[in-house]
Design an enzyme around this catalytic site. Structure first.
Site, PDB file in Angstrom:
ATOM      1  N   ARG A 172       0.813  -1.127   0.024  1.00  0.00           N
ATOM      2  CA  ARG A 172       0.081   0.048   0.174  1.00  0.00           C
ATOM      3  C   ARG A 172       0.916   1.325  -0.026  1.00  0.00           C
ATOM      4  O   ARG A 172       0.322   2.186  -0.573  1.00  0.00           O
ATOM      5  CB  ARG A 172      -1.020   0.011   1.133  1.00  0.00           C
ATOM      6  CG  ARG A 172      -2.184  -0.622   0.965  1.00  0.00           C
ATOM      7  CD  ARG A 172      -2.057  -1.942   0.551  1.00  0.00           C
ATOM      8  NE  ARG A 172      -3.171  -2.800   0.238  1.00  0.00           N
ATOM      9  CZ  ARG A 172      -3.832  -3.528   1.207  1.00  0.00           C
ATOM     10  NH1 ARG A 172      -3.244  -4.001   2.319  1.00  0.00           N
ATOM     11  NH2 ARG A 172      -5.011  -4.282   0.579  1.00  0.00           N
ATOM     12  N   ASP A 201       0.154  -6.813  -3.409  1.00  0.00           N
ATOM     13  CA  ASP A 201      -1.135  -6.737  -3.235  1.00  0.00           C
ATOM     14  C   ASP A 201      -1.668  -5.832  -4.314  1.00  0.00           C
ATOM     15  O   ASP A 201      -0.800  -5.610  -5.374  1.00  0.00           O
ATOM     16  CB  ASP A 201      -1.322  -5.842  -1.883  1.00  0.00           C
ATOM     17  CG  ASP A 201      -2.716  -6.111  -1.261  1.00  0.00           C
ATOM     18  OD1 ASP A 201      -3.775  -5.899  -1.906  1.00  0.00           O
ATOM     19  OD2 ASP A 201      -2.581  -6.689  -0.130  1.00  0.00           O
ATOM     20  N   HIS A 275      -6.254  -9.714  -4.430  1.00  0.00           N
ATOM     21  CA  HIS A 275      -5.365  -8.846  -4.000  1.00  0.00           C
ATOM     22  C   HIS A 275      -4.185  -8.779  -5.102  1.00  0.00           C
ATOM     23  O   HIS A 275      -3.052  -8.523  -4.714  1.00  0.00           O
ATOM     24  CB  HIS A 275      -4.702  -8.990  -2.670  1.00  0.00           C
ATOM     25  CG  HIS A 275      -5.771  -8.805  -1.411  1.00  0.00           C
ATOM     26  ND1 HIS A 275      -5.726  -7.539  -1.127  1.00  0.00           N
ATOM     27  CD2 HIS A 275      -6.596  -9.475  -0.876  1.00  0.00           C
ATOM     28  CE1 HIS A 275      -6.744  -7.181  -0.123  1.00  0.00           C
ATOM     29  NE2 HIS A 275      -7.418  -8.379  -0.054  1.00  0.00           N
ATOM     30  N   GLU A 350      -9.893 -12.210   1.303  1.00  0.00           N
ATOM     31  CA  GLU A 350     -10.920 -11.064   0.587  1.00  0.00           C
ATOM     32  C   GLU A 350     -10.770 -11.462  -1.025  1.00  0.00           C
ATOM     33  O   GLU A 350     -10.570 -10.482  -1.942  1.00  0.00           O
ATOM     34  CB  GLU A 350     -10.307  -9.793   0.839  1.00  0.00           C
ATOM     35  CG  GLU A 350     -10.370  -9.779   2.327  1.00  0.00           C
ATOM     36  CD  GLU A 350     -10.063  -8.226   2.721  1.00  0.00           C
ATOM     37  OE1 GLU A 350     -10.692  -7.442   3.613  1.00  0.00           O
ATOM     38  OE2 GLU A 350      -8.844  -8.008   2.478  1.00  0.00           O
ATOM     39  N   TRP A 490      -1.190  -2.888   8.412  1.00  0.00           N
ATOM     40  CA  TRP A 490      -1.414  -2.368   6.935  1.00  0.00           C
ATOM     41  C   TRP A 490      -1.342  -1.018   6.812  1.00  0.00           C
ATOM     42  O   TRP A 490      -1.447  -0.108   7.786  1.00  0.00           O
ATOM     43  CB  TRP A 490      -3.150  -2.815   6.957  1.00  0.00           C
ATOM     44  CG  TRP A 490      -3.262  -4.284   7.149  1.00  0.00           C
ATOM     45  CD1 TRP A 490      -3.826  -4.898   8.328  1.00  0.00           C
ATOM     46  CD2 TRP A 490      -2.920  -5.344   6.086  1.00  0.00           C
ATOM     47  NE1 TRP A 490      -3.813  -6.131   8.138  1.00  0.00           N
ATOM     48  CE2 TRP A 490      -3.361  -6.564   6.877  1.00  0.00           C
ATOM     49  CE3 TRP A 490      -2.450  -5.551   4.966  1.00  0.00           C
ATOM     50  CZ2 TRP A 490      -3.275  -7.944   6.390  1.00  0.00           C
ATOM     51  CZ3 TRP A 490      -2.348  -6.926   4.500  1.00  0.00           C
ATOM     52  CH2 TRP A 490      -2.873  -7.878   4.989  1.00  0.00           C
ATOM     53  N   GLU A 492      -2.403   1.178   4.228  1.00  0.00           N
ATOM     54  CA  GLU A 492      -3.046   2.103   3.381  1.00  0.00           C
ATOM     55  C   GLU A 492      -2.775   3.482   3.678  1.00  0.00           C
ATOM     56  O   GLU A 492      -2.595   4.478   2.936  1.00  0.00           O
ATOM     57  CB  GLU A 492      -4.424   1.831   3.593  1.00  0.00           C
ATOM     58  CG  GLU A 492      -5.186   0.723   2.724  1.00  0.00           C
ATOM     59  CD  GLU A 492      -5.030  -0.588   3.903  1.00  0.00           C
ATOM     60  OE1 GLU A 492      -4.311  -0.430   4.781  1.00  0.00           O
ATOM     61  OE2 GLU A 492      -5.577  -1.720   3.362  1.00  0.00           O
TER      62      GLU A 492
HETATM   63  C1  ACM Z   1      -6.707  -9.140   5.776  1.00  0.00           C
HETATM   64  O1  ACM Z   1      -6.724  -8.218   6.627  1.00  0.00           O
HETATM   65  N1  ACM Z   1      -7.129  -8.975   4.545  1.00  0.00           N
HETATM   66  C2  ACM Z   1      -5.886 -10.358   6.203  1.00  0.00           C
END
Ligand code: ACM
Length: 633
Positions: A172, A201, A275, A350, A490, A492
């Site tokens: 990200r 990703d 992803h 996802e 994460w 982002e």
């Molecule tokens: C995730 O947070 N999509 C593993």
């Protein structure tokens, strides 16, 4: 009454002395060691002090310590192969079962410090403990004058869990090789031994694959955008993709070696079959839609939720195309030969199956496989990836969604959507790493929403105390299946290492204690005292951290048409002052003592926390609309 009070007092002091494993005021170690006894006296490090090691394996740690100590002290201590260094590192000749592969014993007396362990990993952790026993100035980046005193202690220490991980998402936002090393160094101080590297990703492919050069020529770069992730504008036709970066295989080898020297194993993640927009931007033929205009995503809202997630752009590899498995074989051949670790993380989370369901070839494959739902099609895909990696001597690890379509027998499950996936997997006999978003997502906001930087959803909150309360082994689950736990960062909304640090610390201090220390030693008031000392050390080390722990927590309820405010702080012993009359609150304003009924009308609530008469938390300002929005939330 007095006798009863005396009895209670004696009982409480007796309890204290029976608990040598809770630190007293002269040591502030994180994570809490298994056993620590304060023995009185102290050792003072001087320019004449020596650092000794007993053999070539312990040499590296002794040299690392000398290098670290010489900067703030201004000394020129050299590590030497001697038996009686003032600080001595020795490997046990006979394996001591109690401390295992990563444990250590440390004894400091007025004569010096001896650290022993079965393996270099234990010596490394003993060294980290020793550094925390030294004054905070030991973290200074320039020479400084102070007394380098080490209190007399006897410590026996070893981890509760074998897997103590932190994940960093470098897709990200890209983090340079130097940033990644710094981050690994920081986590290793708190006895984390696993760095999960989320390398691919939708927003960038970050690992050089020599046989597939477009993955990084195209997939590592996106168009420049600012503003909130998930709300950004689409790439324009012909717009140059100038933002990003990737790690060459030489970079990766260097980082792996750097991590190994700090007892950190790297688990690379190649997130498939979802992803995968960055890979598809490079090789559009890998998807069902084969859209030649697919671009590395700069943070647009390309998926919508209408009871189920739907992707507006195809970011998923095509499970019905043999060329996809040839592609994956090439990727994993290079990944497997680069990373010495037995695990490769294959994602699995996802995965939007919108395009699979509509694709004639996918439907034909489902018919051939005699399966009726797309979840099983993902199961088929995962089993193919499992075979590719097994043939290369690796074990697969995936997010809990890999349970949905039939999981491969040897797969390890990383439980992120709560602990349920982990429970289910453990009951099926799979190894599990617990990393539930509710306790371990370090990208979530750690304080009041009006103070903390934006994150994509209001419900994404995780305070320090909640992290500290995490137990990776749920009731009814055999502990042997829980390898351990992990905090996930994460990125982002995390464009810089400084902000990565802000989001990581102090919550990853809490998680380090969850993953390392015995459950029975958990003690929140004691932990927060140690957190405050770590803040000072982090300041000397120039490592950023959040101070949200000092901010008021404001809960709003609605009762009989009126708003009621309840306030508290995570840090014990703070005073909360507030106003509702459009004045700035200070220690002369109303002190919060019990839930407050707010008058109806367009009032603004202003709140600030104090300690010992000094402001310590942020000023939090909530207008009536904010207050209403927060009811029961
Ligand atoms: C995730 O947070 N999509 C593993």
């Amino acid at each position: 009454m007095k006798i009863f009070a005396l009895f209670l007092f004696l009982l409480s002091t007796a309890t204290c002395t029976r608990m040598p494993d809770i630190q007293n005021s002269s040591t502030y170690l994180i994570p809490q060691p298994v056993e620590i006894q304060q023995s009185g006296g102290s050792f003072v490090l001087t320019m004449a002090s020596t650092i000794g090691f007993d053999n070539q394996e312990s040499r590296k740690i002794a040299e690392m310590l000398a290098q670290k100590l010489n900067v703030p002290t201004g000394f020129s201590i050299k590590a030497q192969q001697i038996r009686a260094g003032a600080i001595q590192f020795n490997l046990n000749k006979v394996f001591v079962a109690q401390i295992g592969k990563e444990g250590y014993a440390l004894e400091s007396t007025p004569k010096g410090v001896v650290i022993t362990a079965n393996e270099p990993a234990g010596l490394f952790y003993g060294m980290q403990t020793l550094l925390q026993l030294l004054p905070k100035e030991i973290e200074s980046k320039t020479a400084i004058k102070t007394n380098w005193t080490i209190p007399g202690v006897k410590i026996t220490d070893y981890p509760r869990f074998a897997w103590r991980g932190i994940m960093l998402d470098v897709s990200r936002n890209f983090f340079s090789k130097e940033d990644v090393k710094l981050y690994i160094e920081q986590i290793s101080r708190f006895k984390y031994n696993t760095f999960h590297w989320h390398l691919t990703d939708d927003n960038g492919w970050r690992i050089e694959i020599k046989s597939l050069p477009k993955l990084t020529e195209v997939g590592a770069w996106r168009v420049p955008r600012s503003g909130h992730f998930g709300q950004r504008a689409e790439p324009k036709t012909g717009e140059a993709a100038t933002v990003g970066g990737f790690y060459t295989q030489d970079d990766i080898k260097e980082i792996i070696q750097y991590a190994q020297d700090r007892n950190v194993t790297i688990v690379p993640e190649i997130d498939v079959p979802g992803h995968s927009m960055a890979a598809i931007a490079a090789y559009p033929e890998l998807s069902c839609t084969k859209n030649q205009n697919t671009k590395v995503n700069p943070g647009t809202a390309f998926a919508i939720f209408d009871g189920k997630w739907k992707s507006l752009i195809d970011n998923t590899l095509n499970p019905s195309d043999e060329k996809v498995y040839e592609f994956l074989d090439k990727v994993f051949t290079e990944v497997a030969s680069l990373f010495p670790n037995q695990y490769v993380h294959i994602g699995g989370d996802e995965c939007f199956k919108t395009y699979w369901a509509a694709d004639a070839n996918c439907r034909a494959l489902m018919k051939k496989l005699n399966i009726t739902n797309v979840e099983n099609l993902q199961g088929y895909f995962m089993s193919r990836v499992d075979k590719i990696l097994k043939d290369k001597g690796k074990k697969i690890l995936g997010w809990n969604e890999i349970l949905e379509g039939g999981i491969s027998p040897g797969a390890t499950v990383m439980s992120w959507q709560g602990i349920e996936g982990g429970i289910k997997a453990a009951k099926m006999g799979h190894d599990v790493v617990m990393t539930p978003s509710t306790f371990a997502y370090l990208d979530y906001q750690q304080g009041d929403q009006t103070i903390e930087p934006y994150i994509y959803a209001d419900y994404c909150k995780l305070r320090l105390k909640k992290c500290y309360g995490f137990d990776p082994v749920p009731d009814g689950v055999e502990a042997k299946y829980i390898l351990g736990g992990q905090g996930n960062l994460w990125t982002e909304q995390i464009p810089t290492l400084r902000h990565a640090e802000y989001m990581t610390w102090p919550r990853a201090w809490a998680l380090s204690e969850v993953f390392w220390s015995p459950k029975k030693t958990k003690n929140w008031p004691n932990f927060v005292q140690r957190v405050e000392k770590q803040f000072n050390r982090a300041d000397f080390a120039e490592i950023n951290h959040s101070l949200a722990i000092y901010d008021a927590i404001i809960n709003i309820r609605s009762k009989d048409g009126k708003l009621k405010v309840e306030m508290e702080t995570e840090m014990p012993g703070l005073d909360i002052f507030y106003t509702i009359d459009d004045t700035m609150p200070d220690s002369y304003s109303t002190k919060y003592t019990k839930p407050v009924d707010l008058p109806n009308g367009p009032i603004t609530l202003r709140v600030i926390s104090y300690r010992n008469g000094k402001p310590i938390g942020h000023l939090i300002t909530l207008k009536q609309d904010d207050l209403k929005r927060r009811i029961n939330g």
